[in-house]
Design an enzyme around this catalytic site. Sequence first.
Site, PDB file in Angstrom:
ATOM      1  N   ASP A  23      72.886   4.181  43.975  1.00 40.66           N
ATOM      2  CA  ASP A  23      74.156   4.893  44.086  1.00 40.66           C
ATOM      3  C   ASP A  23      73.885   6.281  44.677  1.00 40.66           C
ATOM      4  OD1 ASP A  23      76.909   5.668  43.470  1.00 40.66           O
ATOM      5  OD2 ASP A  23      76.023   6.823  41.831  1.00 40.66           O
ATOM      6  N   ASP A  31      76.390   9.615  44.726  1.00 38.90           N
ATOM      7  CA  ASP A  31      76.855  10.798  43.992  1.00 38.90           C
ATOM      8  C   ASP A  31      76.519  10.701  42.505  1.00 38.90           C
ATOM      9  OD1 ASP A  31      77.891  11.662  46.421  1.00 38.90           O
ATOM     10  OD2 ASP A  31      79.882  10.843  46.009  1.00 38.90           O
ATOM     11  N   ASP A  43      83.978  16.385  40.499  1.00 46.35           N
ATOM     12  CA  ASP A  43      85.288  15.745  40.298  1.00 46.35           C
ATOM     13  C   ASP A  43      86.202  15.978  41.497  1.00 46.35           C
ATOM     14  OD1 ASP A  43      84.521  14.794  37.844  1.00 46.35           O
ATOM     15  OD2 ASP A  43      85.409  16.458  36.719  1.00 46.35           O
ATOM     16  N   CYS A  69      90.465  -3.436  46.978  1.00 47.40           N
ATOM     17  CA  CYS A  69      89.504  -4.105  47.863  1.00 47.40           C
ATOM     18  C   CYS A  69      88.442  -4.828  47.031  1.00 47.40           C
ATOM     19  CB  CYS A  69      88.836  -3.071  48.764  1.00 47.40           C
ATOM     20  SG  CYS A  69      87.784  -1.923  47.841  1.00 47.40           S
TER      21      CYS A  69
HETATM   22 MG   LIG Z   1      77.714   7.901  41.073  1.00 50.46          MG
HETATM   23 ZN   LIG Z   2      86.398  -1.077  49.410  1.00 49.79          ZN
END
Ligand SMILES: [Mg+2]
Ligand SMILES: [Zn+2]
Length: 186
Positions: free
Chosen positions: A7, A9, A17, A97
């Site tokens: 991942d 962030d 935020d 999605c």
């Molecule tokens: Mg993250």
């Molecule tokens: Zn997506």
Amino acid sequence: MKLVIIDRDGTINHDSDDYIKSPEEWVPLPGALEAIARLNHAGWHVVVASNQSGLGRGLFDVSTFNAMHAKMQKLLAAVGGRVDAIFYCPHTPDEACHCRKPEPGLFEQIGERYGVELRGVPAVGDSARDVLAGVAVGCEPHLVLTGKGAAYRGRSLPETFPAETRVHADLAAFADFLITRETVVA
Ligand SMILES: [Mg+2]
Ligand SMILES: [Zn+2]
């Protein structure tokens, strides 16, 4: 091939935020870039899988997004590391999605691109949705206690997390775990 899915962030760089909207706001977490470089040197291909609804919300555009990754790759290169590819979901939650984590679409795209079976591939992130997206395609789940994961420091994980989730203080500890485990097996 040795593939690890990471991942972005809160795992590689500081999260906010208010979203990470510019290269200036893209600031690596301590030791994270060095961790990626150590994984590279141990033979791991590192691929990023990242929800980026800020694109769908119009908070930044694709060229700015690419500029963030140019900065990331430049900083990585300075410590001898690289990320092979960045897979991202640009959609907002409203779009429903299949690629916004915890949906597994990004991971499926990675599996198709690399032509690999994802079962057992380590996947690491700082939130439950990262872990759940990975587990949905058979990845080995890892959580770091940086970013959103900092909320779980000193606590046991809630039941939303799969029982097999392995917890690490940060990306450096995760990299150490993968590298050390290989050494022990060898
Ligand atoms: Mg993250
Ligand atoms: Zn997506």
